[in-house]
Design a protein around this motif. Structure first.
Motif, short mmCIF file in Angstrom:
data_model
loop_
_atom_site.label_atom_id
_atom_site.label_comp_id
_atom_site.label_asym_id
_atom_site.label_seq_id
_atom_site.Cartn_x
_atom_site.Cartn_y
_atom_site.Cartn_z
N ALA A 53 0.84 -1.20 0.00
CA ALA A 53 0.00 0.00 0.00
C ALA A 53 0.88 1.25 0.00
O ALA A 53 0.58 2.24 -0.68
CB ALA A 53 -0.92 0.00 1.20
N HIS A 54 1.98 1.19 0.74
CA HIS A 54 2.90 2.33 0.75
C HIS A 54 3.57 2.50 -0.60
O HIS A 54 3.66 3.59 -1.15
CB HIS A 54 3.95 2.13 1.84
CG HIS A 54 5.07 3.12 1.75
ND1 HIS A 54 6.34 2.76 1.38
CD2 HIS A 54 5.08 4.44 1.95
CE1 HIS A 54 7.10 3.85 1.38
NE2 HIS A 54 6.36 4.88 1.72
N ALA A 55 3.99 1.36 -1.18
CA ALA A 55 4.73 1.43 -2.44
C ALA A 55 3.87 1.97 -3.57
O ALA A 55 4.35 2.66 -4.46
CB ALA A 55 5.27 0.06 -2.80
N TYR A 56 2.57 1.65 -3.54
CA TYR A 56 1.72 2.03 -4.66
C TYR A 56 0.92 3.31 -4.44
O TYR A 56 0.16 3.73 -5.30
CB TYR A 56 0.79 0.87 -5.03
CG TYR A 56 1.50 -0.18 -5.84
CD1 TYR A 56 1.57 -0.08 -7.22
CD2 TYR A 56 2.18 -1.22 -5.22
CE1 TYR A 56 2.26 -1.00 -7.96
CE2 TYR A 56 2.88 -2.16 -5.96
CZ TYR A 56 2.92 -2.04 -7.33
OH TYR A 56 3.61 -2.95 -8.08
N ALA A 57 1.10 3.92 -3.26
CA ALA A 57 0.31 5.11 -2.94
C ALA A 57 0.38 6.19 -4.03
O ALA A 57 -0.66 6.69 -4.47
CB ALA A 57 0.72 5.67 -1.59
N PRO A 58 1.59 6.58 -4.51
CA PRO A 58 1.64 7.64 -5.53
C PRO A 58 0.87 7.27 -6.79
O PRO A 58 0.25 8.13 -7.41
CB PRO A 58 3.13 7.78 -5.84
CG PRO A 58 3.82 7.22 -4.66
CD PRO A 58 2.94 6.13 -4.14
#
Lengths: 363, 367
Positions: free
Chosen positions: A173-178
């Protein structure tokens, strides 16, 4: 002949073709060709490994597919991958929306590009490093646990935040946030602000203006975010490998194991092809369902009655699918039940997408 | 109009955006059922004033009463006003009927009654059969009608129109002007129109407030505004006006009348009503509309012998009208004269000598 070719090259279509041809050649050579060879490989079978050299039975047969669809291990991995990606998608989009909303509506226009730039900062370090850092953050004696312990929120370190599906969800979720923030931001930016004023002018509160105007108009961006997050995370290999433990292993890890540890490339190829097909079908199904539910909601006159009806129908459908999934293998066999379910879902989705026009929600 | 009960009362309204002073002490009363226009160049604060009435801007100082109720802190959704936005703000994800019925969600009407109300509102703006049409499939004029129907269905006490005609072409604009006047008569609601188009304001309004730099320069009915502008600036903004230097003479004729010596025209006497900005002895200017000067042809003469002579410096032929720029002997700059083209009346040539008749009753004095 050369005259007509020259003429063709001068036409608009010819110019367009010339413009895209480098990309087209690249795509054909490096995307389509490998994909085709993987599909071909998936119909072969592994014979034996002689001196590290794989021997294939090159007759086309379905035995890999039969095995992949009937073996409970593959099925469990595939379902877990779908579940984890679904969770990642949900968490990412739900968390990305407020960020995108904030940047679009509350940041001064001349500061917006700065904010977008700041959001991309995590990309400056390697993906691998970021996953490793999450491993440190979520560790048994990591900052999350020690912080919560020090604050007295918990008595002993939380075990469920690392080496399982949860840690995979958090990390992805952090990696794909942007990737989720950007399309939603773009959709929100495109909303004419006078529409929101018009809704307020016509008697709606801020919350209802959001529900009746902002959200439906942002839906194309949300849908893009869903696709951009869901599709690649299904096949993610690094994160489950590093933070997933045994409970967070996903289909890509198994494909890796098939090809490198078990040296069964055809089986790996089969799993890859199946994963691709299943993602496509699930997406088709998801979009068709979303369109149908929203249509139902509008049919029921919107408001709470509509939301209630749509939710009830959604729950009923999901129950039917769950029952079919648990009872199907006993009735008509494991492979046949999966194939039947996928075919029925795909046919139904295609029918809905064909018959039901795109509604006001842009889906 | 002032005898009507006021529905909007503005008292000492001030609006600051940081250092920028957008509204500088606006005080006005707008009557029940009045067609009121805020007219001015862009940046004069007219839109800010309209948005303040709608509730999209908070007042920095002053008071706004709507139907006798203080609007301080009342959000737009709780005000008895509805707005037609400059961009029309048609919801793109809804069809025409859904757009028009948008504000009815909270009403106590049944679904059937709402459907009927939407039908009637669409009928009223001449879009009876367009209910199922998608928002993006509408022309500019149709979008505007939808915006009107959507606001009128709410039965507001005041309808606010923010440059509603500026996005339309000339033909459509004229059609919609008449349409708006008809609608306003039909529904009897107070209309407040913001426009930068003086012709539009003159055609449609009962009263007009001309605004410059956050202040009301003049508030009057269209005829007064056109015939007796109270400053050179208002006169320049409303229609075409010729200015000639003049001297107010100390030896007035008495009875409130003012005696002048006008460059190129000679001596004239004006009523006090012709000096809306007041009169003071010394250098001044007079204003004369192009249609109040007349070119005299052979054999014609002006009543009272008020004639002047000059040279034609420009001829602009419009078909129904011809505009001449004529440099009157003794005047510092040419005046514009508009003449209706009629049979037997030839168009003067460039450079020709011309005789003009003028009338002191058409003059306005600016000191």
């Amino acid at each position: 002949m050369s005259g007509s070719l020259a003429k063709m090259m001068r036409s608009d279509a010819g110019k367009g073709l010339t413009l895209v041809s480098p990309t087209l050649i690249y795509a054909l050579l490096l995307l389509a060709a490998p994909l085709a060879s993987i599909v071909l490989l998936s119909f072969w079978t592994q014979l034996a490994t002689v001196a590290g050299q794989a021997q294939f039975d090159r007759t086309l047969q379905l035995s890999n597919y039969r095995e992949a669809l009937t073996d409970p291990l593959y099925r469990a991995l595939m379902l877990r991958s779908l579940r984890i990606s679904g969770m990642v998608m949900l968490v990412t989009v739900v968390l990305a929306f407020p960020v995108a909303y904030f940047i679009s509506f509350h940041v001064r226009p001349d500061r917006k590009s700065l904010w977008l730039f700041l959001i991309t900062i995590p990309f400056w370090t390697s993906y691998l490093i970021r996953v490793f850092l999450w491993r440190v953050i979520l560790a048994y004696d990591g900052p999350v646990n020690s912080g919560l312990l020090a604050l007295g929120v918990i008595d002993e370190p939380l075990g469920w935040i690392l080496y399982n599906a949860n840690s995979v969800v958090i990390t992805l979720a952090h990696a794909y946030a942007p990737f989720a923030i950007l399309p939603i931001f773009v959709a929100l930016e495109k909303i004419d602000r006078s529409l929101l004023e018009a809704a307020r002018d016509l008697g709606e509160s801020k919350a209802m203006t959001f529900l009746r105007v902002t959200l439906p108009l942002a839906m194309p961006g949300v849908l893009a975010a869903v696709l951009i997050v869901f599709i690649p995370t299904i096949g993610d290999y690094v994160t489950p490998q590093l933070v997933g433990g045994s409970g967070g292993t996903m289909i890509a890890n198994n494909i890796h194991a098939q090809i490198f540890a078990l040296n069964d490339r055809p089986m790996g190829a089969t799993l890859a092809v199946l994963a691709m097909l299943i993602v496509a079908m699930v997406l088709l199904w998801g979009i068709a369902r979303a369109r149908f539910w929203l249509w139902l909601m509008d049919r029921a006159g919107g408001g709470f009655a509509g939301i209630g009806l749509a939710l009830a129908v959604a729950v009923a459908e999901i129950t039917v699918i769950r029952v079919a999934f648990s009872q199907g293998p006993a009735l008509i066999g494991a492979g046949a039940s999966v194939i039947a379910l996928l075919l029925v879902a795909t046919a139904l989705s295609a029918f809905i997408l064909w018959r039901l026009p795109k509604g006001r929600w842009g889906i | 109009m002032s005898q009507k009960t006021p529905i909007v009362t503005l008292t000492g309204v001030q609006k600051y955006y940081g250092d920028y002073h957008a509204l500088r002490g606006i005080t006005a009363e707008i009557g029940q059922g009045e067609f009121f226009s805020l007219l001015g160049p862009s940046g004069c604060g007219k839109t800010t004033l309209l948005r303040s009435i709608a509730g999209f801007e908070d007042l920095s100082e002053g008071q706004l009463l709507l139907d006798g109720r203080d609007m301080e802190g009342v959000p737009p959704n709780k005000r008895p006003t509805n707005m037609v936005f400059q961009s029309y703000a048609i919801f793109p994800h809804m069809n025409v009927a859904e757009n028009v019925g948008f504000g009815l969600r909270r009403s106590s009407m049944s679904t059937e009654e709402k459907r009927r109300a939407v039908g009637e509102a669409l009928e009223m703006v001449g879009l009876g059969k367009f209910g199922a049409r998608a928002a993006h499939a509408l022309s500019g004029g149709q979008r505007q009608r939808v915006a009107l129907a959507r606001a009128l269905i709410m039965k507001p006490k005041v309808l606010l129109l923010d440059e509603p005609l500026s996005a339309l072409d000339k033909k459509m604009r004229e059609v919609m002007q008449v349409e708006l006047i008809r609608l306003q008569r039909e529904v009897g609601i107070t209309f407040i129109l913001v426009t930068h188009d003086q012709e539009e304001a003159l055609v449609m309004s009962d009263r007009i407030a001309v605004m410059f730099e956050g202040e009301i320069a003049q508030l009057a009915d269209p005829e007064t505004l056109y015939r007796r502008p109270n400053s050179r600036r208002v006169a320049e903004f409303i229609g075409m006006m010729n200015f000639l230097p003049a001297t107010v003479l100390p030896t007035g004729p008495g009875g409130g009348r003012v005696a002048l010596e006008v460059a190129g025209l000679g001596r004239a006497e004006l009523e006090t009503a012709q000096c809306p900005g007041g009169a003071a002895i010394g250098e001044a200017e007079i204003g004369l509309r192009p249609e109040s000067l007349t070119v005299l042809y052979e054999g014609q003469s002006a009543e009272g012998g008020r004639e002047a002579e000059g040279t034609v410096r420009e001829v602009v032929y419009y078909g129904d009208m011809t505009y001449y720029d004529i440099l009157i002997d003794g005047a510092p700059s040419p005046v514009r004269v508009s003449m209706r083209n009629m049979p037997g009346r030839r168009v003067l040539d460039f450079g020709a000598r011309a005789r003009l008749a003028w009338d002191p009753r058409a003059m306005v004095l600016f000191c």
